[in-house]
Design an enzyme around this catalytic site. Structure first.
Site, mmCIF file in Angstrom:
data_model
loop_
_atom_site.group_PDB
_atom_site.id
_atom_site.type_symbol
_atom_site.label_atom_id
_atom_site.label_comp_id
_atom_site.label_asym_id
_atom_site.label_seq_id
_atom_site.Cartn_x
_atom_site.Cartn_y
_atom_site.Cartn_z
ATOM 1 N N ASP A 103 0.734 -1.142 -0.084
ATOM 2 C CA ASP A 103 -0.113 0.104 0.028
ATOM 3 C C ASP A 103 0.921 1.203 -0.049
ATOM 4 O OD1 ASP A 103 -2.923 0.787 0.322
ATOM 5 O OD2 ASP A 103 -2.035 1.736 2.040
ATOM 6 N N LYS A 131 -1.308 -1.940 -4.651
ATOM 7 C CA LYS A 131 -2.052 -0.646 -4.753
ATOM 8 C C LYS A 131 -1.061 0.566 -5.111
ATOM 9 C CE LYS A 131 -5.565 -0.811 -1.592
ATOM 10 N NZ LYS A 131 -6.200 -0.131 -0.396
ATOM 11 N N VAL A 153 -9.528 -3.543 0.224
ATOM 12 C CA VAL A 153 -10.283 -4.832 0.025
ATOM 13 C C VAL A 153 -10.054 -6.037 1.100
ATOM 14 C CG1 VAL A 153 -9.504 -4.329 -2.566
ATOM 15 C CG2 VAL A 153 -7.942 -5.240 -0.814
HETATM 16 P P1 XMP Z 1 1.703 -0.181 3.822
HETATM 17 O O1 XMP Z 1 1.073 0.965 3.606
HETATM 18 O O2 XMP Z 1 2.513 -0.065 4.791
HETATM 19 O O3 XMP Z 1 0.765 -1.191 4.365
HETATM 20 O O4 XMP Z 1 2.337 -0.813 2.644
HETATM 21 C C1 XMP Z 1 0.676 -2.696 4.221
HETATM 22 C C2 XMP Z 1 -0.433 -3.216 5.058
HETATM 23 O O5 XMP Z 1 -1.643 -2.205 5.345
HETATM 24 C C3 XMP Z 1 -2.780 -3.180 5.327
HETATM 25 N N1 XMP Z 1 -3.601 -2.770 4.280
HETATM 26 C C4 XMP Z 1 -4.865 -3.461 3.901
HETATM 27 N N2 XMP Z 1 -5.618 -4.499 4.554
HETATM 28 N N3 XMP Z 1 -7.370 -4.153 2.847
HETATM 29 C C5 XMP Z 1 -6.597 -4.777 3.897
HETATM 30 O O6 XMP Z 1 -7.171 -5.579 4.569
HETATM 31 C C6 XMP Z 1 -6.371 -3.040 2.142
HETATM 32 O O7 XMP Z 1 -7.156 -2.522 1.170
HETATM 33 C C7 XMP Z 1 -5.412 -2.694 2.824
HETATM 34 N N4 XMP Z 1 -4.481 -1.756 2.264
HETATM 35 C C8 XMP Z 1 -3.412 -1.653 3.395
HETATM 36 C C9 XMP Z 1 -2.210 -4.501 5.182
HETATM 37 O O8 XMP Z 1 -2.215 -4.877 6.358
HETATM 38 C C10 XMP Z 1 -0.866 -4.496 4.608
HETATM 39 O O9 XMP Z 1 -0.049 -5.636 4.899
#
Ligand code: XMP
Length: 191
Positions: A103, A131, A153
């Site tokens: 993310d 993403k 998601v």
């Molecule tokens: P970063 O922002 O550090 O985050 O790249 C990665 C973690 O954030 C959570 N994450 C999500 N979890 N649906 C989820 O269930 C999503 O759309 C989502 N976006 C981020 C996830 O734990 C991931 O490992």
């Protein structure tokens, strides 16, 4: 309302996931042929993905886990707690770090750093979902399953407020579920 009625739409079906994981496992098998490597799965979100992925990689590998959970402490917007079960699983190893979704990139950046600090020879990253629209740090996964739009998601290991990890597909959650939980975007704490 049933559990599945909380899903607005399916983004990746079970069949699509299976087919893509077959391809990804093929890429990884070629990349790690004749190399001894350790798959490090980030708990809890990547557990479903890693279980399916490693069973399609027919070469020797070791499996380790790291737990990462974010929290807000009132001063910083978000901090990350990282727990490694044991340091000697990493030392001198070629590591494939596997997470559910990339993310902002902060989690993988931090974990990559921690794994290098623990003496890994090499660290590559593999994510089930990417993403790119949300990236805050310049990080690209070496291997990835699917690109996903900027939606919250769930399913196939991904949760909202601890639920939906056991859905066999990936779906977008209904806005009403976030609203009921008092969270507009659904930025649930990870892990
Ligand atoms: P970063 O922002 O550090 O985050 O790249 C990665 C973690 O954030 C959570 N994450 C999500 N979890 N649906 C989820 O269930 C999503 O759309 C989502 N976006 C981020 C996830 O734990 C991931 O490992």
């Amino acid at each position: 309302m049933t559990f599945e009625a909380d899903i607005e739409r399916v983004l990746f079906s079970e069949n699509e996931i299976r087919a893509r994981i077959d391809q990804l496992a093929g890429e990884l098998t070629r990349a790690y042929a004749d190399r001894d490597f350790t798959v490090v799965s980030v708990l809890k979100g990547s557990c479903v993905f890693v279980a399916d992925l490693i069973r399609r990689i027919p070469i020797p590998l070791e499996l380790a886990f790291v737990a990462a959970s974010s929290y807000r402490d009132g001063t910083q917007p978000e901090a990350l707690d990282v727990i490694f079960p044991s340091g000697n699983e990493i030392q001198g190893r070629d590591v494939l770090l596997v997470d559910d979704i990339l993310d902002t990139g902060r989690t993988l950046k931090r974990l990559r750093y921690e794994i290098i600090e623990r003496g890994a020879r090499e660290v590559k990253t593999c994510v089930f979902l990417d993403k790119p629209a949300r990236r805050a740090v310049p990080l690209q996964a070496d291997f990835r399953g699917f690109d996903v739009e900027d939606l919250f998601v769930v399913g196939y290991g991904l949760d909202f407020a601890g639920r939906y990890r056991n859905l066999p597909y990936v779906g977008a959650l209904r806005e009403s579920v976030f609203q009921a939980a008092g969270d507009r975007r659904g930025a649930a704490p990870r892990a």
